[in-house]
Design a protein around this motif. Structure first.
Motif, PDB file in Angstrom:
ATOM      1  N   PRO A   1     -15.380   0.389   7.686  1.00 25.33           N
ATOM      2  CA  PRO A   1     -15.200  -0.226   6.556  1.00 25.33           C
ATOM      3  C   PRO A   1     -13.977  -0.967   6.419  1.00 25.33           C
ATOM      4  CG  PRO A   1     -15.115   1.660   5.456  1.00 25.33           C
ATOM      5  CD  PRO A   1     -15.806   1.497   7.132  1.00 25.33           C
ATOM      6  N   VAL A   2     -12.971   0.232   7.013  1.00 21.87           N
ATOM      7  CA  VAL A   2     -10.864  -0.386   7.777  1.00 21.87           C
ATOM      8  C   VAL A   2     -11.436  -1.161   8.597  1.00 21.87           C
ATOM      9  CG1 VAL A   2      -9.034   0.009   9.071  1.00 21.87           C
ATOM     10  CG2 VAL A   2     -10.501   2.476   7.376  1.00 21.87           C
ATOM     11  N   THR A   3     -12.547  -1.533  10.082  1.00 19.92           N
ATOM     12  CA  THR A   3     -12.282  -2.375  10.664  1.00 19.92           C
ATOM     13  C   THR A   3     -12.979  -3.986  10.389  1.00 19.92           C
ATOM     14  OG1 THR A   3     -12.396  -1.029  12.367  1.00 19.92           O
ATOM     15  CG2 THR A   3     -12.796  -2.651  12.774  1.00 19.92           C
ATOM     16  N   LEU A   4     -13.902  -3.394   9.754  1.00 21.13           N
ATOM     17  CA  LEU A   4     -14.425  -4.950   9.219  1.00 21.13           C
ATOM     18  C   LEU A   4     -13.653  -5.587   8.405  1.00 21.13           C
ATOM     19  CD1 LEU A   4     -18.018  -3.792   9.108  1.00 21.13           C
ATOM     20  CD2 LEU A   4     -17.187  -4.812  10.471  1.00 21.13           C
ATOM     21  N   LEU A   5     -13.177  -5.020   7.358  1.00 21.86           N
ATOM     22  CA  LEU A   5     -12.318  -4.985   6.508  1.00 21.86           C
ATOM     23  C   LEU A   5     -11.113  -6.144   7.186  1.00 21.86           C
ATOM     24  CD1 LEU A   5     -12.944  -3.596   2.848  1.00 21.86           C
ATOM     25  CD2 LEU A   5     -14.269  -5.221   3.506  1.00 21.86           C
TER      26      LEU A   5
ATOM     27  N   LEU B   1       0.723  -1.106   0.111  1.00 20.14           N
ATOM     28  CA  LEU B   1       0.255   0.046  -0.479  1.00 20.14           C
ATOM     29  C   LEU B   1       0.672   1.102  -0.125  1.00 20.14           C
ATOM     30  CD1 LEU B   1      -2.357  -0.973   2.914  1.00 20.14           C
ATOM     31  CD2 LEU B   1      -2.648  -1.207   0.187  1.00 20.14           C
ATOM     32  N   GLY B   2       0.019   2.283  -0.200  1.00 18.87           N
ATOM     33  CA  GLY B   2       0.845   3.719   0.497  1.00 18.87           C
ATOM     34  C   GLY B   2       1.510   3.796   1.548  1.00 18.87           C
ATOM     35  N   PRO B   3       2.409   4.824   1.648  1.00 18.97           N
ATOM     36  CA  PRO B   3       3.223   4.827   2.334  1.00 18.97           C
ATOM     37  C   PRO B   3       2.232   5.625   4.260  1.00 18.97           C
ATOM     38  CG  PRO B   3       4.363   6.940   0.722  1.00 18.97           C
ATOM     39  CD  PRO B   3       3.325   5.656   0.987  1.00 18.97           C
ATOM     40  N   ASP B   4       1.028   6.138   3.819  1.00 16.96           N
ATOM     41  CA  ASP B   4       0.370   6.115   5.009  1.00 16.96           C
ATOM     42  C   ASP B   4      -0.812   5.463   5.707  1.00 16.96           C
ATOM     43  OD1 ASP B   4       1.578   8.774   4.703  1.00 16.96           O
ATOM     44  OD2 ASP B   4      -0.787   9.449   3.933  1.00 16.96           O
ATOM     45  N   ALA B   5      -1.063   4.644   4.383  1.00 11.72           N
ATOM     46  CA  ALA B   5      -1.924   3.519   4.364  1.00 11.72           C
ATOM     47  C   ALA B   5      -1.122   1.908   5.163  1.00 11.72           C
ATOM     48  CB  ALA B   5      -2.892   3.034   3.176  1.00 11.72           C
ATOM     49  N   SER B   6      -0.204   1.929   4.584  1.00 11.17           N
ATOM     50  CA  SER B   6       0.661   0.603   5.326  1.00 11.17           C
ATOM     51  C   SER B   6       0.781   0.654   6.716  1.00 11.17           C
ATOM     52  CB  SER B   6       2.161   1.157   4.224  1.00 11.17           C
ATOM     53  OG  SER B   6       3.185   1.532   4.362  1.00 11.17           O
ATOM     54  N   GLY B   7       1.107   2.051   6.236  1.00 11.90           N
ATOM     55  CA  GLY B   7       1.454   2.559   8.438  1.00 11.90           C
ATOM     56  C   GLY B   7       0.564   2.430   9.197  1.00 11.90           C
ATOM     57  N   LEU B   8      -0.718   3.299   8.549  1.00 15.97           N
ATOM     58  CA  LEU B   8      -1.912   3.605   9.615  1.00 15.97           C
ATOM     59  C   LEU B   8      -2.830   2.212   8.983  1.00 15.97           C
ATOM     60  CD1 LEU B   8      -3.673   5.611  10.770  1.00 15.97           C
ATOM     61  CD2 LEU B   8      -4.294   6.532   8.810  1.00 15.97           C
ATOM     62  N   LEU B   9      -2.545   1.476   8.676  1.00 17.09           N
ATOM     63  CA  LEU B   9      -3.944   0.170   8.596  1.00 17.09           C
ATOM     64  C   LEU B   9      -3.571  -0.795   9.923  1.00 17.09           C
ATOM     65  CD1 LEU B   9      -5.719  -1.135   7.239  1.00 17.09           C
ATOM     66  CD2 LEU B   9      -4.430  -2.574   5.513  1.00 17.09           C
TER      67      LEU B   9
ATOM     68  N   VAL C   1      -5.724 -10.383   0.196  1.00 18.39           N
ATOM     69  CA  VAL C   1      -4.806  -8.943  -0.793  1.00 18.39           C
ATOM     70  C   VAL C   1      -6.420  -7.565  -0.763  1.00 18.39           C
ATOM     71  CG1 VAL C   1      -3.757  -8.022  -2.606  1.00 18.39           C
ATOM     72  CG2 VAL C   1      -3.285 -10.472  -1.331  1.00 18.39           C
ATOM     73  N   PRO C   2      -7.344  -8.823  -1.216  1.00 17.25           N
ATOM     74  CA  PRO C   2      -8.323  -7.487  -1.719  1.00 17.25           C
ATOM     75  C   PRO C   2      -8.962  -7.092  -0.328  1.00 17.25           C
ATOM     76  CG  PRO C   2      -9.245 -10.388  -2.993  1.00 17.25           C
ATOM     77  CD  PRO C   2      -7.665 -10.063  -2.088  1.00 17.25           C
ATOM     78  N   LEU C   3      -8.643  -8.108   0.000  1.00 17.17           N
ATOM     79  CA  LEU C   3      -9.730  -7.645   1.427  1.00 17.17           C
ATOM     80  C   LEU C   3      -8.358  -6.154   2.573  1.00 17.17           C
ATOM     81  CD1 LEU C   3     -11.051 -10.397   3.896  1.00 17.17           C
ATOM     82  CD2 LEU C   3     -12.201  -8.901   2.261  1.00 17.17           C
ATOM     83  N   ILE C   4      -7.534  -6.276   2.006  1.00 16.36           N
ATOM     84  CA  ILE C   4      -6.022  -5.680   2.775  1.00 16.36           C
ATOM     85  C   ILE C   4      -6.844  -4.224   1.984  1.00 16.36           C
ATOM     86  CG2 ILE C   4      -3.775  -4.854   2.994  1.00 16.36           C
ATOM     87  CD1 ILE C   4      -3.243  -7.871   3.952  1.00 16.36           C
ATOM     88  N   ALA C   5      -6.622  -4.526   0.419  1.00 14.90           N
ATOM     89  CA  ALA C   5      -6.389  -3.182  -0.207  1.00 14.90           C
ATOM     90  C   ALA C   5      -7.941  -2.501  -0.387  1.00 14.90           C
ATOM     91  CB  ALA C   5      -6.391  -4.206  -2.340  1.00 14.90           C
ATOM     92  N   GLY C   6      -8.894  -3.215  -0.348  1.00  9.62           N
ATOM     93  CA  GLY C   6     -10.132  -2.392   0.106  1.00  9.62           C
ATOM     94  C   GLY C   6      -9.719  -1.709   1.696  1.00  9.62           C
ATOM     95  N   ALA C   7      -9.382  -2.463   2.345  1.00  7.56           N
ATOM     96  CA  ALA C   7      -9.028  -1.500   3.960  1.00  7.56           C
ATOM     97  C   ALA C   7      -8.062  -0.179   3.819  1.00  7.56           C
ATOM     98  CB  ALA C   7      -8.627  -2.681   5.129  1.00  7.56           C
ATOM     99  N   GLY C   8      -7.220  -0.181   3.076  1.00 10.90           N
ATOM    100  CA  GLY C   8      -5.962  -0.055   2.959  1.00 10.90           C
ATOM    101  C   GLY C   8      -6.953   0.950   1.853  1.00 10.90           C
ATOM    102  N   LEU C   9      -7.485   1.359   0.649  1.00 12.39           N
ATOM    103  CA  LEU C   9      -8.135   2.561  -0.072  1.00 12.39           C
ATOM    104  C   LEU C   9      -8.542   3.403   1.913  1.00 12.39           C
ATOM    105  CD1 LEU C   9      -9.132   3.925  -2.392  1.00 12.39           C
ATOM    106  CD2 LEU C   9     -10.954   2.838  -1.830  1.00 12.39           C
TER     107      LEU C   9
END
Length: 627
Positions: free
Chosen positions: A470-474, A268-276, A490-498
């Motif tokens: 959606p972040v918490t559930l996915l 994921l991007g820098p912010d998403a990979s650290g915040l997720l 991977v699709p769940l992480i991608a959706g939560a990362g968005l």
């Protein structure tokens, strides 16, 4: 009719009212909006558990500061007072049965002594538990070694997930870790001491891999903790730990899943990979320092603390899934509680997570028994249970903020939603009422920890609220998928990362606005001023959603003020009235008010005159046959 017959008729009337009114309220159609207050339409807030919860909390806080001897003496006094109240309560009930009156004693009058007795007994239990912990902190060989600052070699058991201590200027990762541990044995000066006490280990990067339940051998120097601390001492580790035994199966698996989830988010991007990972499991080890500062400045750090909101979302999702498969109420509640327990193991037994888990468990149990809608009672039960298990939570600011946020949502949030006009959708009203009510009660404590006011905190939390679910559930659904089939996650992480990238963008946008953080007074003045601001904000919201009622109250206050000023003016001219209820209309001679004649020849104009010219203080008698 005799007294006993009237009592029987009165008891029958009360029993009929208790049966008919709830049934009539249940028969009314529910449109999802708040009903007007009236008999049977709104259940009163149950306050009986508030006093026991406050008593237990007070005893837990006292256990952090008082010595063991004083705590033991306090336990004896509390138990004696509880026994006296119970004895008086039983005597009073016996007297009521013997000497019956026409009006029976009210339920509140009979239950308050029993409630106070239970509160004192719970406080004594918490104080006794705290006295044992205080004895370990102040007496014994370990306490002497801590006071002397000796170097030791200790065999410890990891008690909780390590916490990263990000240092300024190091954005690549945490340089230091804080690890809560329980001692097994300590060797100092050729003396081996076997004791179980709580320590806080401060170590380098190798300590970040510690797993709850794992036994490690550590070497370092002891130092005393701060006043009111839960730990007996702080161990500054001088080397990496040596693993003596692995942790329990669930804890080791949870630590492995957390590490794999952090690694799986790197695409994921820098912010998403650290915040997720922080939003899902509370792991902020790879969170960017600038983003962490931005979230702190706008009051969004609670999103990375895995508190009540995350547990409520997980619990609600599991309940909906169980009901989707048409499971009965009790099995669905069991499935939801089991999943909630696994989630707690995954994120670690922190104070806020334990509080939220206990709160959710009590709520689900009450829902399974058909007694929902008593949020304040559930919260009090959660507080009492947690303090009985660990009195040290009474001095934790995280625990306090968690309880205050839940209390605000229960007490203020429901009223804010009810006040919202019918034209506003309920989901929109809840999206504003929930963060606002939590912020109103948490604001004074937050100012005490960090002097400053986040101007756009409410706006940022309202905008981020639709993205957190959606972040918490996915993300939570993706964590166990990593152990089964990594590609499915991977699709769940991608959706939560968005969605997590959207949360990060909101935090950075709110921080860039002018006057995002306003300096605030420190200490007690800051707490009092923030409490006043919260009260004014609550009043402003009430006034804005009820303009007509507000206008009527303002006009009524104006009339009362005008009347009071007129009365004060009269008293200033003539002095207070001699007889209450009789108003003086005439002042001293020659100093009358405008519009009142002062040349009355010494007579009172309010009373008619007899024929002799003297005033009559009774109803005048008129000659017969004429007016």
């Amino acid at each position: 009719m005799s007294t006993s017959a009237r009592l029987r008729r009165y008891d029958a009337f009360l029993d009929l009212r208790r049966r008919v009114l709830p049934a009539a309220a249940a028969a009314q159609p529910d449109d999802g909006r708040a009903k007007p207050a009236g008999p049977g339409t709104r259940r009163r807030t149950d306050l009986r558990l508030v006093l026991p919860a406050l008593a237990a909390w007070g005893a837990a806080v006292a256990g952090l500061w008082l010595p063991p001897l004083a705590l033991g003496f306090a336990c004896c006094l509390l138990l004696a007072a509880s026994a006296a109240l119970l004895a008086g309560h039983r005597y009073g009930r016996r007297t009521v049965r013997t000497v019956r009156t026409v009006r029976p004693v009210g339920r509140g009058g009979r239950s308050f002594p029993a409630t106070a007795a239970v509160a004192l007994a719970l406080a004594a239990t918490v104080a006794a538990h705290a006295a044992v912990a205080a004895g370990q902190r102040t007496d014994g060989p370990l306490a002497d070694a801590v006071a002397a600052g000796k170097s030791v070699v200790a065999l410890v058991e990891v008690a909780a997930t390590p916490k990263a201590l990000n240092l300024a200027g190091h954005s690549s990762g945490p340089q230091r870790w804080a690890v809560p541990v329980w001692t097994v044995e300590i060797s100092t000066g050729g003396v081996l001491v076997r004791t179980r006490a709580q320590l806080l280990v401060m170590g380098g990067g190798a300590w970040g891999a510690a797993v709850p339940g794992q036994q490690l051998r550590a070497a370092g120097k002891l130092r005393a903790p701060g006043p009111g601390s839960l730990e007996t001492g702080i161990l500054a580790a001088s080397a990496a730990p040596a693993t003596m035994s692995d942790g329990a199966g669930l804890n080791a698996a949870a630590a492995d899943l957390r590490a794999r989830f952090v690694a799986a988010c790197r695409f994921l991007g820098p912010d998403a990979s650290g915040l997720l990972p922080g939003l899902v499991t509370g792991d902020t080890s790879v969170l960017d320092e600038d983003l962490m500062v931005a979230m702190k400045s706008v009051g969004m750090t609670h999103l990375t603390a895995v508190s009540g909101a995350n547990c409520s979302l997980v619990l609600g999702g599991l309940l909906l899934a169980a009901r989707r498969f048409r499971l009965p109420r009790v099995p669905a509640a069991g499935v939801a509680l089991g999943g909630l327990g696994l989630f707690v193991v995954l994120v670690g037994p922190e104070a806020s997570v334990l509080r939220a888990a206990v709160m959710g468990g009590v709520a689900v149990a009450a829902l399974a028994c058909g007694r929902s809608g008593r949020g304040l009672s559930f919260l009090c039960l959660a507080v009492i249970g947690l303090l009985l298990l660990d009195p040290g939570l009474g001095g934790s600011f995280g625990f306090l903020l968690s309880v205050l946020a839940t209390l605000g949502i229960i007490v203020l949030g429901r009223r804010l939603i009810e006040w919202t006009p019918a034209a506003v959708p309920r989901w929109m009203a809840a999206a504003v009422a929930v963060p606002l009510s939590a912020q109103l009660l948490c604001g004074p404590v937050t100012v005490l920890l960090q002097p400053g006011f986040s101007t756009y905190s409410l706006l940022a939390n309202v905008l981020a609220a639709p993205l957190v679910a959606p972040v918490t559930l996915l993300g939570t659904a993706a964590v166990p998928m990593l152990a089964v089939a990594e590609w499915w996650a991977v699709p769940l992480i991608a959706g939560a990362g968005l969605f997590s990238a959207g949360v990060a963008a909101i935090a950075r946008f709110a921080t860039a606005l002018p006057a995002a953080t306003v300096p605030w007074a420190e200490g007690i003045p800051g707490v009092l001023s923030m409490a006043l601001l919260s009260a004014l904000t609550f009043g402003a919201v009430w006034a804005s959603v009820r303009p007509r009622r507000t206008a009527r109250k303002i006009l009524a206050c104006h009339r009362h003020t005008e009347r009071l000023l007129a009365q004060l003016e009269t008293w200033g001219r003539t002095g207070p009235a001699r007889f209450p209820g009789r108003r003086r209309l005439a002042g001293r001679q020659g100093h009358g008010r405008v519009g009142n004649s002062t040349k009355l020849s010494g007579r009172n104009p309010r009373w008619p005159l007899h024929k002799n010219g003297h005033p009559a203080h009774r109803q005048p008698t008129w000659p017969r046959g004429g007016t």
